[in-house]
Enzyme design. Sequence first.
Site, mmCIF file in Angstrom:
data_model
loop_
_atom_site.group_PDB
_atom_site.id
_atom_site.type_symbol
_atom_site.label_atom_id
_atom_site.label_comp_id
_atom_site.label_asym_id
_atom_site.label_seq_id
_atom_site.Cartn_x
_atom_site.Cartn_y
_atom_site.Cartn_z
ATOM 1 C CB ALA A 58 -26.520 3.678 9.917
ATOM 2 C CB SER A 101 -35.005 6.867 4.010
ATOM 3 O OG SER A 101 -34.496 7.410 5.198
ATOM 4 C CG HIS A 161 -31.566 10.683 1.532
ATOM 5 N ND1 HIS A 161 -32.391 9.672 1.936
ATOM 6 C CD2 HIS A 161 -30.415 10.514 2.221
ATOM 7 C CE1 HIS A 161 -31.781 8.935 2.847
ATOM 8 N NE2 HIS A 161 -30.574 9.428 3.054
ATOM 9 N NE ARG A 216 -37.350 13.114 -1.205
ATOM 10 C CZ ARG A 216 -36.269 13.417 -0.483
ATOM 11 N NH1 ARG A 216 -35.636 12.492 0.181
ATOM 12 N NH2 ARG A 216 -35.821 14.643 -0.440
#
Lengths: 174, 174, 174
Positions: free
Chosen positions: C16, C21, C55, C59
């Site tokens: 984690a 990512s 998240h 992006r």
Amino acid sequence: MGDARAPSLTLLLGGARSGKSRHAETLIEQLAPPWRYIATAEPFDDEMRARIAHHIDRRGAGWRTLEAPIDLPGALAGQPEGEPVLVDCLTVWLTNVMLSGADVATATRGLIAVLQAPRGPWFVVANEVGLGIVPDNALARRFRDEAGRLNQAVAAIAGRVLFLAAGLPLQLKG
Amino acid sequence: MGDARAPSLTLLLGGARSGKSRHAETLIEQLAPPWRYIATAEPFDDEMRARIAHHIDRRGAGWRTLEAPIDLPGALAGQPEGEPVLVDCLTVWLTNVMLSGADVATATRGLIAVLQAPRGPWFVVANEVGLGIVPDNALARRFRDEAGRLNQAVAAIAGRVLFLAAGLPLQLKG
Amino acid sequence: MGDARAPSLTLLLGGARSGKSRHAETLIEQLAPPWRYIATAEPFDDEMRARIAHHIDRRGAGWRTLEAPIDLPGALAGQPEGEPVLVDCLTVWLTNVMLSGADVATATRGLIAVLQAPRGPWFVVANEVGLGIVPDNALARRFRDEAGRLNQAVAAIAGRVLFLAAGLPLQLKG
């Protein structure tokens, strides 16, 4: 020791009982003393007192110990130029900050600002806590997230990052 | 096989389902049979029986299995010279020792004494359990500490240490 | 981009908040857009919604997002040839499959079949969850086993496997 005591930041990451503190001590003892030890743990119960005593016993002469459970940025800013310093550990400091109710983002920014300009060879120990099952309770999940973010932030500015397992270092950076 | 069967100690560390047992089997099967398998798990419930059966199914002819849930030092001391041995695993043995009420420090010293003088190519599997959140209960914390200390002690005397993740080995030592 | 967009499979493993990512996004953004993002998380509560929003915020333009909480094999099979795809993440997909009551072995076989023949440069993120203390409850233990098995199966067919810690990649394969 000249260059050996030039400003630099080393992060030692690892699990519980991975040998990260001991490895940090070994690295720092290759430099000339005195060595500064900044402890973030508070002896609030018998178990913790026993752990701290165990660590202090292991370190011998040449070490000067200072406690900084919350104001770690201030303690680091007050270190003399060129002196080797070991911070043990960031993860316990983060726990203390969270339990104190202080704002984690602010505290972390303050710490990163100081670590970005080390005044000597600084060694910082931190726990990796994100490699188990997702914890049941929300506070533990938040702690895990914050600890992971802090580790990433410190790793990004460190000149050297080591990952310890079973007492053996693996170089991730540097 | 000459040199390939000379005394040596390999430690394979990894998490649950990291492929450490299978990798150890692959390494040992490169040597001439028979291969000795020392199991430390006891089939005390259905889940454990299923896990053990799964492991035994995977291993084929050429393997000789022996159970040593507590007296692992004795089982190792009784192995013939030059024979490849796989111990699976140290962490379950440590659990058994702790649950039996025996003194962990004494048991660990006995194990390390035997592992320091392997009689053949010995492969020892252990779990890394310290990379998650601090456990809630004191017994789990103590187990985590003991497991970490045992891993460090074995890693220190092993000639080769591998860390497994997703079935892939990373060489930490050797 | 020619060769850079040739079929290949990269697995990014980590804990984690290990930066897996983000690292995957950095790798994929070195290829020409558009970049496909296949999200497996479902926004079933506020905490999850906040994570997903975090998240998506990170992006920027050039990304096309698609949700596939259960039918990840189908979503992957429908991707155009030569397009870079990021799957985030396999472990949440596995959770969804287990909670749905579907057969894990069947679902996993279906996923592996698709991943064995990537149609472009595919990047797959997964959590390593087996490096903490054995969980108390049987479901968590089973999940931990299944996640470990899935990671091994994907690592075995991936051309490249990276392990992330504190945002830093360690190459396990490739």
